[in-house]
Design a protein around this motif. Structure first.
Motif, PDB file in Angstrom:
ATOM      1  N   ASP A  10       0.920  -1.407  -0.161  1.00 30.77           N
ATOM      2  CA  ASP A  10      -0.019   0.182  -0.033  1.00 30.77           C
ATOM      3  C   ASP A  10       1.067   0.973  -0.278  1.00 30.77           C
ATOM      4  OD1 ASP A  10       0.797  -0.581   2.174  1.00 30.77           O
ATOM      5  OD2 ASP A  10      -0.620   0.481   3.501  1.00 30.77           O
ATOM      6  N   ARG A  11       2.047   1.515   0.537  1.00 29.32           N
ATOM      7  CA  ARG A  11       3.052   2.621   0.917  1.00 29.32           C
ATOM      8  C   ARG A  11       4.461   1.768   0.703  1.00 29.32           C
ATOM      9  NH1 ARG A  11      -0.258   4.356   6.091  1.00 29.32           N
ATOM     10  NH2 ARG A  11      -1.484   4.245   4.606  1.00 29.32           N
ATOM     11  N   ASP A  12       5.217   3.406   0.713  1.00 26.13           N
ATOM     12  CA  ASP A  12       6.496   2.559   1.017  1.00 26.13           C
ATOM     13  C   ASP A  12       6.882   2.683   2.586  1.00 26.13           C
ATOM     14  OD1 ASP A  12       8.572   3.498  -1.738  1.00 26.13           O
ATOM     15  OD2 ASP A  12       5.940   4.028  -1.873  1.00 26.13           O
ATOM     16  N   ILE A  13       8.049   1.581   2.322  1.00 23.45           N
ATOM     17  CA  ILE A  13       7.784   0.833   4.061  1.00 23.45           C
ATOM     18  C   ILE A  13       9.106   1.889   5.039  1.00 23.45           C
ATOM     19  CG2 ILE A  13       7.354  -2.093   3.075  1.00 23.45           C
ATOM     20  CD1 ILE A  13      10.542  -1.656   3.633  1.00 23.45           C
ATOM     21  N   ASP A  14       8.670   1.819   6.775  1.00 24.38           N
ATOM     22  CA  ASP A  14       9.300   2.734   6.952  1.00 24.38           C
ATOM     23  C   ASP A  14      10.326   2.385   7.887  1.00 24.38           C
ATOM     24  OD1 ASP A  14       7.503   1.511   9.211  1.00 24.38           O
ATOM     25  OD2 ASP A  14       6.289   2.984   8.626  1.00 24.38           O
ATOM     26  N   ASP A  40       3.381  -7.421 -11.724  1.00 21.27           N
ATOM     27  CA  ASP A  40       3.194  -6.646 -13.684  1.00 21.27           C
ATOM     28  C   ASP A  40       4.413  -5.753 -13.567  1.00 21.27           C
ATOM     29  OD1 ASP A  40       3.758  -6.503 -15.741  1.00 21.27           O
ATOM     30  OD2 ASP A  40       1.626  -6.837 -16.436  1.00 21.27           O
ATOM     31  N   ARG A  41       5.277  -5.357 -14.120  1.00 24.33           N
ATOM     32  CA  ARG A  41       6.487  -4.208 -13.968  1.00 24.33           C
ATOM     33  C   ARG A  41       5.058  -3.141 -14.939  1.00 24.33           C
ATOM     34  NH1 ARG A  41      11.941  -4.589 -16.101  1.00 24.33           N
ATOM     35  NH2 ARG A  41      11.100  -6.799 -16.563  1.00 24.33           N
ATOM     36  N   GLY A  42       4.485  -3.894 -15.610  1.00 26.47           N
ATOM     37  CA  GLY A  42       4.105  -3.003 -16.860  1.00 26.47           C
ATOM     38  C   GLY A  42       4.723  -1.841 -17.761  1.00 26.47           C
ATOM     39  N   VAL A  43       5.514  -2.910 -18.784  1.00 33.71           N
ATOM     40  CA  VAL A  43       6.387  -2.027 -19.449  1.00 33.71           C
ATOM     41  C   VAL A  43       6.645  -3.449 -20.291  1.00 33.71           C
ATOM     42  CG1 VAL A  43       7.878  -1.157 -17.827  1.00 33.71           C
ATOM     43  CG2 VAL A  43       8.847  -3.731 -18.630  1.00 33.71           C
ATOM     44  N   GLN A  77       3.303   2.266 -11.384  1.00 37.82           N
ATOM     45  CA  GLN A  77       3.403   2.391 -10.485  1.00 37.82           C
ATOM     46  C   GLN A  77       3.172   1.809  -9.083  1.00 37.82           C
ATOM     47  OE1 GLN A  77       0.243   5.608  -9.928  1.00 37.82           O
ATOM     48  NE2 GLN A  77       1.638   6.295  -7.714  1.00 37.82           N
ATOM     49  N   THR A  78       3.087   0.683  -9.402  1.00 37.71           N
ATOM     50  CA  THR A  78       2.223  -0.137  -8.302  1.00 37.71           C
ATOM     51  C   THR A  78       3.290  -1.263  -7.979  1.00 37.71           C
ATOM     52  OG1 THR A  78      -0.004   0.157  -8.905  1.00 37.71           O
ATOM     53  CG2 THR A  78       0.486  -1.575  -7.657  1.00 37.71           C
ATOM     54  N   PHE A  79       4.166  -1.776  -8.986  1.00 35.81           N
ATOM     55  CA  PHE A  79       5.025  -2.214  -9.246  1.00 35.81           C
ATOM     56  C   PHE A  79       6.253  -1.675  -8.497  1.00 35.81           C
ATOM     57  CE2 PHE A  79       9.343  -3.398 -10.706  1.00 35.81           C
ATOM     58  CZ  PHE A  79       9.568  -4.523 -10.269  1.00 35.81           C
ATOM     59  N   ILE A 130       6.281   0.729  -5.968  1.00 37.23           N
ATOM     60  CA  ILE A 130       6.453   0.373  -4.186  1.00 37.23           C
ATOM     61  C   ILE A 130       6.626  -0.667  -4.084  1.00 37.23           C
ATOM     62  CG2 ILE A 130       4.609   0.859  -2.594  1.00 37.23           C
ATOM     63  CD1 ILE A 130       2.702   3.117  -4.062  1.00 37.23           C
ATOM     64  N   GLN A 131       6.307  -2.037  -4.336  1.00 38.04           N
ATOM     65  CA  GLN A 131       6.945  -3.200  -4.003  1.00 38.04           C
ATOM     66  C   GLN A 131       8.077  -3.021  -4.380  1.00 38.04           C
ATOM     67  OE1 GLN A 131       3.999  -6.528  -4.343  1.00 38.04           O
ATOM     68  NE2 GLN A 131       2.637  -4.620  -5.364  1.00 38.04           N
ATOM     69  N   ALA A 132       8.995  -2.826  -5.506  1.00 39.97           N
ATOM     70  CA  ALA A 132      10.108  -2.806  -6.010  1.00 39.97           C
ATOM     71  C   ALA A 132      10.992  -2.080  -4.876  1.00 39.97           C
ATOM     72  CB  ALA A 132      10.381  -2.142  -7.387  1.00 39.97           C
ATOM     73  N   ARG A 133      10.688  -0.977  -4.291  1.00 39.60           N
ATOM     74  CA  ARG A 133      11.131  -0.303  -3.780  1.00 39.60           C
ATOM     75  C   ARG A 133      11.240  -0.154  -2.175  1.00 39.60           C
ATOM     76  NH1 ARG A 133       8.625   3.716  -6.366  1.00 39.60           N
ATOM     77  NH2 ARG A 133       7.093   4.161  -4.493  1.00 39.60           N
ATOM     78  N   ASN A 134       9.681  -1.034  -2.138  1.00 43.68           N
ATOM     79  CA  ASN A 134      10.034  -1.184  -0.959  1.00 43.68           C
ATOM     80  C   ASN A 134      11.184  -3.080  -0.510  1.00 43.68           C
ATOM     81  OD1 ASN A 134       8.107  -0.604   0.854  1.00 43.68           O
ATOM     82  ND2 ASN A 134       6.910  -1.206  -0.388  1.00 43.68           N
ATOM     83  N   LEU A 135      11.214  -3.952  -1.341  1.00 48.59           N
ATOM     84  CA  LEU A 135      11.765  -5.190  -1.302  1.00 48.59           C
ATOM     85  C   LEU A 135      13.258  -4.556  -1.768  1.00 48.59           C
ATOM     86  CD1 LEU A 135      12.567  -7.964  -1.814  1.00 48.59           C
ATOM     87  CD2 LEU A 135      11.905  -8.064  -4.223  1.00 48.59           C
ATOM     88  N   ALA A 136      13.617  -3.689  -2.092  1.00 45.16           N
ATOM     89  CA  ALA A 136      15.076  -3.665  -2.059  1.00 45.16           C
ATOM     90  C   ALA A 136      15.367  -2.992  -0.943  1.00 45.16           C
ATOM     91  CB  ALA A 136      15.110  -2.498  -3.198  1.00 45.16           C
ATOM     92  N   ARG A 137      14.943  -2.117  -0.047  1.00 44.42           N
ATOM     93  CA  ARG A 137      15.545  -1.643   1.140  1.00 44.42           C
ATOM     94  C   ARG A 137      15.344  -3.109   2.034  1.00 44.42           C
ATOM     95  NH1 ARG A 137      12.287   2.856   5.157  1.00 44.42           N
ATOM     96  NH2 ARG A 137      14.454   2.462   7.236  1.00 44.42           N
ATOM     97  N   LEU A 138      13.844  -3.766   2.255  1.00 41.33           N
ATOM     98  CA  LEU A 138      14.638  -4.870   2.252  1.00 41.33           C
ATOM     99  C   LEU A 138      15.656  -5.910   3.071  1.00 41.33           C
ATOM    100  CD1 LEU A 138      10.494  -6.063   3.030  1.00 41.33           C
ATOM    101  CD2 LEU A 138      11.748  -4.810   4.970  1.00 41.33           C
ATOM    102  N   ASN A 139      15.696  -5.983   1.384  1.00 40.61           N
ATOM    103  CA  ASN A 139      16.716  -6.742   1.092  1.00 40.61           C
ATOM    104  C   ASN A 139      18.204  -6.439   1.458  1.00 40.61           C
ATOM    105  OD1 ASN A 139      18.252  -9.167  -0.590  1.00 40.61           O
ATOM    106  ND2 ASN A 139      18.797  -7.707  -1.632  1.00 40.61           N
ATOM    107  N   ALA A 140      18.012  -4.898   1.726  1.00 38.76           N
ATOM    108  CA  ALA A 140      19.530  -4.321   2.397  1.00 38.76           C
ATOM    109  C   ALA A 140      19.695  -3.968   2.999  1.00 38.76           C
ATOM    110  CB  ALA A 140      20.013  -2.845   1.415  1.00 38.76           C
ATOM    111  N   ALA A 141      18.551  -4.530   3.817  1.00 41.13           N
ATOM    112  CA  ALA A 141      18.375  -4.501   5.239  1.00 41.13           C
ATOM    113  C   ALA A 141      18.793  -5.891   5.958  1.00 41.13           C
ATOM    114  CB  ALA A 141      17.238  -4.140   6.215  1.00 41.13           C
ATOM    115  N   GLY A 142      19.120  -6.742   4.977  1.00 46.73           N
ATOM    116  CA  GLY A 142      19.241  -8.574   5.261  1.00 46.73           C
ATOM    117  C   GLY A 142      18.266  -9.059   5.765  1.00 46.73           C
TER     118      GLY A 142
END
Length: 428
Positions: free
Chosen positions: A254-258, A279-282, A314-316, A318-330
């Motif tokens: 629903d949104r970028d994680i905090d 779906d990435r929408g590309v 746009q939907t992708f 949000i989720q892509a940024r969230n995945l990247a941040r969680l992955n970077a956090a281990g």
């Protein structure tokens, strides 16, 4: 005292002896001779991605006997006796078979087995049916070994709050007693995971409350079961983490994680996230799936896939940024694709890389981490003693993750799939 290299050789010899494969030295610094049973097959020359996350083994050699890996190493370290069947994989890349932890496959036996065979065709060794199995079929198939097919795992019936008009397969629970009873019933069936849904479906239903999902998690843990949650919202992810959830079957959507949720993941380091990206929408070319999709259906799919879709992008995002941040956090990441599409694991791998993960990271997610999520101790990596489930690729996926689609051969439980015959059966 033995040198490090000598002690390593001695330890490996001991392991191989336990599997019925002997090692003898061909000289102080020369290759070691493998004394193999006549049933063994040696695979030599490939780049070997073991799934463990380590550096690939170049010019590798591994031995398969019956359905197991019996030795894994570099070709130059071994001397192969004459008369042993050898498969030359020079120029190829080998990786473990993919494990898809989130599917919703058919409840018709004939269709289900065809789906499991198509999954195997695309290099999937295990598929998890996540909460949509109402009857006995999935449990029966789980107990079988079907030649040329992925293995099946199941969560049986999932658990949610009442959702009239949607599927009636899950348990609909309104009280703590009902919630605990539902867990006890799936525990008797020895499900591989307990699946819950915590989602109001865009305001259409009352979502499973914290009181109820806390009771479910508690009762599951009492039964030595783990719980994975379908979620949508950030606040629900926080509540589930505090309640002791074991895995998420989707990322936060629903949104970028905090910072707070990142900290909660840090306090619960064993929780696994299966991002299940949208779906990435590309615009994309689906020609690579033509082996299993009738031409008219492929044409319809390609018509949609050929368009850029800004809303989906746009939907992708949000989720892509969230995945990247969680992955970077281990945070530990695994692979799941939802639905019943048999080729979608390769799309998910590409999407995970597009979200910011490296090809090496997503391959570990799709093999080792997914095996650990499903508590599969005999697969997920290529190492001695494990089931010989592996994919031979024409190109290196560490350079381009879409190379996982360039499949030369698939081996499950040590047996090579006849992919040409499978393809002919689907397209003729």
């Amino acid at each position: 005292m033995l040198s490090k290299s000598r002690s390593t050789q001695t330890a490996l010899a001991a392991v191989l002896a336990l599997t019925g494969i002997a090692v003898s030295s061909c000289g102080a610094s020369g290759p070691k001779e493998l004394q193999l049973p006549p049933t063994a097959v040696v695979f030599a020359g490939a780049r070997l991605i073991t799934g463990s996350g380590g550096t690939p083994i170049e010019d590798a050699l591994f031995v398969v006997d019956e359905d197991r890996f019996r030795a894994v190493g570099r070709r130059g370290d071994w001397s192969i006796p004459s008369g042993i069947t050898t498969v030359d994989l020079t120029g190829k890349t080998v990786m473990p078979a993919i494990i898809d932890t989130h599917k919703h496959l058919s409840d018709n036996r004939e269709t289900l087995i065809q789906q499991l065979r198509q999954l195997a065709y695309y290099g999937v060794g295990v598929a998890m049916n996540l909460g949509s199995d109402a009857g006995d079929l999935a449990f029966q198939v789980r107990a079988e070994t079907i030649p040329g097919a992925a293995r099946l795992r199941t969560a049986g019936r999932g658990i949610t709050s009442p959702e009239p008009g949607r599927t009636e397969v899950p348990y609909w629970v309104k009280t703590e007693a009902e919630a605990r009873q539902a867990v006890d019933e799936v525990a008797v069936r020895k499900v591989d995971l307990v699946k819950i849904w915590v989602d109001d479906r865009n305001g259409a239903y009352k979502k499973l409350s914290p009181e109820l999902y806390t009771a479910i998690i508690d009762e599951a843990h009492r039964n030595s079961l783990r719980v994975t949650a379908h979620i949508f919202a950030l606040e629900d992810a926080k509540g589930l983490l505090r309640a002791g959830i074991d895995a998420f079957a989707h990322g936060i959507r629903d949104r970028d994680i905090d910072d707070e949720v990142v900290a909660l993941f840090g306090q619960h380091p064993n929780v696994v996230v299966v991002p299940n990206l949208p779906d990435r929408g590309v615009a994309t070319d689906l020609g690579w799936i033509r082996d299993t999709v009738p031409a008219d259906e492929l044409e319809r799919l390609q018509e949609t896939a050929s368009q850029d879709r800004p809303d989906a992008q746009q939907t992708f995002g949000i989720q892509a940024r969230n995945l990247a941040r969680l992955n970077a956090a281990g945070v530990r990441i695994a692979l799941g694709t939802d639905g019943n599409t048999t080729w979608s694991s390769h799309q998910e791998l590409e999407d995970m890389v597009a979200a910011g993960m490296t090809p090496a990271e997503v391959l570990v997610a799709a093999t080792k981490n997914s095996a650990e999520l499903l508590q599969l101790s005999d697969t997920g990596t290529i190492e001695e003693g494990k089931s010989a489930d592996f994919v031979v690729l024409d190109r290196n996926p560490l350079e381009d993750i879409t190379n996982t689609r360039r499949i030369a051969d698939v081996y499950l439980r040590g047996s090579k799939l006849d992919r040409a015959a499978m393809k002919a059966g689907w397209t003729n």
